[in-house]
Design an enzyme around this catalytic site. Structure first.
Site, PDB file in Angstrom:
ATOM      1  CG  HIS A   1     102.408 -15.961  73.946  1.00 43.52           C
ATOM      2  ND1 HIS A   1     101.298 -15.394  73.377  1.00 43.52           N
ATOM      3  CD2 HIS A   1     102.336 -15.680  75.266  1.00 43.52           C
ATOM      4  CE1 HIS A   1     100.590 -14.790  74.311  1.00 43.52           C
ATOM      5  NE2 HIS A   1     101.195 -14.953  75.474  1.00 43.52           N
TER       6      HIS A   1
ATOM      7  CG  ASP B   1     107.524 -13.458  70.988  1.00 40.02           C
ATOM      8  OD1 ASP B   1     107.819 -12.461  71.668  1.00 40.02           O
ATOM      9  OD2 ASP B   1     106.585 -14.223  71.263  1.00 40.02           O
TER      10      ASP B   1
ATOM     11  CB  CYS C   1      99.208 -17.408  76.259  1.00 47.71           C
ATOM     12  SG  CYS C   1      97.939 -16.364  76.967  1.00 47.71           S
TER      13      CYS C   1
HETATM   14  N1  PMP Z   1     105.123 -13.678  73.286  1.00 47.55           N
HETATM   15  C1  PMP Z   1     105.567 -14.001  74.507  1.00 47.55           C
HETATM   16  C2  PMP Z   1     106.762 -14.896  74.652  1.00 47.55           C
HETATM   17  C3  PMP Z   1     104.914 -13.501  75.629  1.00 47.55           C
HETATM   18  O1  PMP Z   1     105.336 -13.825  76.849  1.00 47.55           O
HETATM   19  C4  PMP Z   1     103.791 -12.646  75.459  1.00 47.55           C
HETATM   20  C5  PMP Z   1     103.031 -12.113  76.648  1.00 47.55           C
HETATM   21  N2  PMP Z   1     102.776 -13.054  77.643  1.00 47.55           N
HETATM   22  C6  PMP Z   1     103.389 -12.337  74.161  1.00 47.55           C
HETATM   23  C7  PMP Z   1     104.084 -12.876  73.111  1.00 47.55           C
HETATM   24  C8  PMP Z   1     102.238 -11.426  73.907  1.00 47.55           C
HETATM   25  O2  PMP Z   1     102.522 -10.133  74.340  1.00 47.55           O
HETATM   26  P1  PMP Z   1     101.393  -9.018  74.413  1.00 47.55           P
HETATM   27  O3  PMP Z   1     100.242  -9.630  75.152  1.00 47.55           O
HETATM   28  O4  PMP Z   1     102.028  -7.902  75.153  1.00 47.55           O
HETATM   29  O5  PMP Z   1     101.024  -8.667  73.014  1.00 47.55           O
END
Ligand code: PMP
Length: 411
Positions: free
Chosen positions: A127, A204, A369
């Protein structure tokens, strides 16, 4: 076609008030769980109760409300320790979410450990929040960002990982389960590779947390981050787990109240763990309610919940191929969480998303993202249907039927 297991979905659905509504004259079909999950009544009611009966600032007050608020806040830390199987509760730091957790580690451990010519390794399916903070650190330190490649099916290449992680690698930051592809990565094996080279690993677990049990000790993770809102809890908060010796050695992230022991204009000493990393008044109500989400997950029959989600994924994959044979599934790993990403040649993902919404079906479209994944696979974006414990086979059949119609309309 596969059928769902004996998991009692109707009882689960009754716990989530939002699911009962109609949208555009149709029942809501919520397939955007990878973006955020819905919340059970116990979470919603706890936020309400907090503000109605014991709202107060924590850790500093001696009065009854402050004591209750502090107690409830700290109970969540204990629940989180249990949920992650962390060694001690002080190793759980409350953050604003996964993104903040990664930024915290990059800005503290990263700044401390990474120097000129060193390397930080991420995977091809991260991400943006697990890429950009490391890129920023690399720029600051004149370090190099290296990438573990993946196959066309969305599977990381472990042999290539062994080549990519080397003696100059200081940090390996890797996603446990991909939000775009669904792939569950062999994180334990990656951690072993990294440790053999003296590197630390940040996992993550944003997506993993809602789908299968986590165990930081069994994994050997140095850092693990997640967001409450993908785990049936409130938005805007999350957890950072860290190995104790690393957290002790790291400088603070932000300066302010709570993170100090003594302050004078000449010198400040810092508070002990976990408060060293929790400057300022936190999001108390949401942290308190997060415990209810953790307890909700703990009360589930987790193997049955997992089997239910896997049955939904298998059913959806078959239903998609039957309804739209030209659709191509993006992410075909053997081990996947219940995320179905796909493209349909000649049909733009955004058009499909908008038209599905007219039928009350919430899916996500775009790059999720994860632009480097889209670039790697040569696609602009996907439609992503992501399933959770409260979704049903009937919803998937409805979705497949409407998708067939939508694809005919846009092609
Ligand atoms: N890592 C992954 C794999 C995610 O799916 C997400 C959210 N889509 C994030 C990080 C970021 O999370 P947050 O927006 O809650 O900080």
């Amino acid at each position: 076609m596969t059928t769902a297991t004996a998991f009692d979905v109707a009882a689960i659905r009754a716990d989530f008030p939002i699911l009962a509504q109609q949208l555009n004259g149709n029942p809501l079909v919520y397939f955007d769980n990878a973006a955020t999950t819905q919340k059970p009544a116990s979470v919603i009611e706890t936020i309400d109760e907090y503000y109605r009966s014991y709202n107060a600032n924590i850790h500093r007050g001696l009065h009854a409300l402050a004591e209750r608020a502090t107690h409830e806040f700290e109970l969540t830390r204990t629940a989180a320790q249990r949920f992650l199987n962390a060694e001690t509760r002080e190793q759980i730091i409350f953050t604003g979410g996964t993104t903040e957790g990664i930024n915290l580690v990059a800005a503290t451990y990263g700044r401390m450990a990474v120097g000129e010519g060193d390397e930080i390794v991420v995977s091809a399916m991260e991400h943006h929040s697990n890429i950009v903070p490391w890129q920023m650190l690399c720029q600051e330190k004149k370090a190099r960002l290296k990438v573990i490649p993946m196959s066309d099916h969305g599977v990381l290449d472990l042999d290539a990982a062994a080549q990519t992680i080397g003696p100059r690698t200081k940090v390996v930051a890797v996603v446990y389960a991909s939000n775009s592809l669904g792939t569950v990565n062999p994180v334990k094996a990656l951690i072993e590779l990294a440790h053999a080279q003296g590197a630390v690993v940040l996992v993550d677990a944003a997506q993993a947390a809602g789908h299968f049990p986590l165990d930081v000790q069994a994994l050997g993770a140095d850092f693990l981050v997640l967001s409450s809102h993908k785990l049936f809890g409130p938005t805007g908060i999350g957890l950072l787990y860290g190995r104790r010796a690393l957290l002790e050695a790291m400088p603070p992230y932000q300066g302010g109240g709570e993170m100090i022991r003594d302050v004078s204009f000449e010198h400040t000493t810092y508070n002990e763990l976990p408060y060293k990393f929790e400057a300022g008044t936190p999001n108390i109500a949401d942290v308190v309610a997060f415990r209810k989400a953790i307890e909700y997950v703990e009360a589930l029959d987790r193997p049955a919940a997992h089997a239910h989600e896997q049955a939904l994924l298998a059913h959806a994959t078959e239903a998609l191929q039957a309804a739209v044979p030209q659709a191509r599934v993006i992410g075909q790993a053997a081990d996947k969480i219940s995320v179905l990403s796909f493209v349909v040649p000649g049909a733009h993902h955004q058009d499909m998303g908008i038209l599905l919404d007219n039928y009350g079906i919430a899916v996500r479209t775009g790059h999720h993202c994860t632009q480097p994944i889209m670039d790697r696979l040569g696609i602009p974006g996907t439609v992503r249907a992501s399933f959770s414990i409260y979704n049903t086979v009937e919803e998937i059949d409805y979705f497949a039927q409407k998708l067939q119609r939508v694809v005919k309309m846009v092609q």
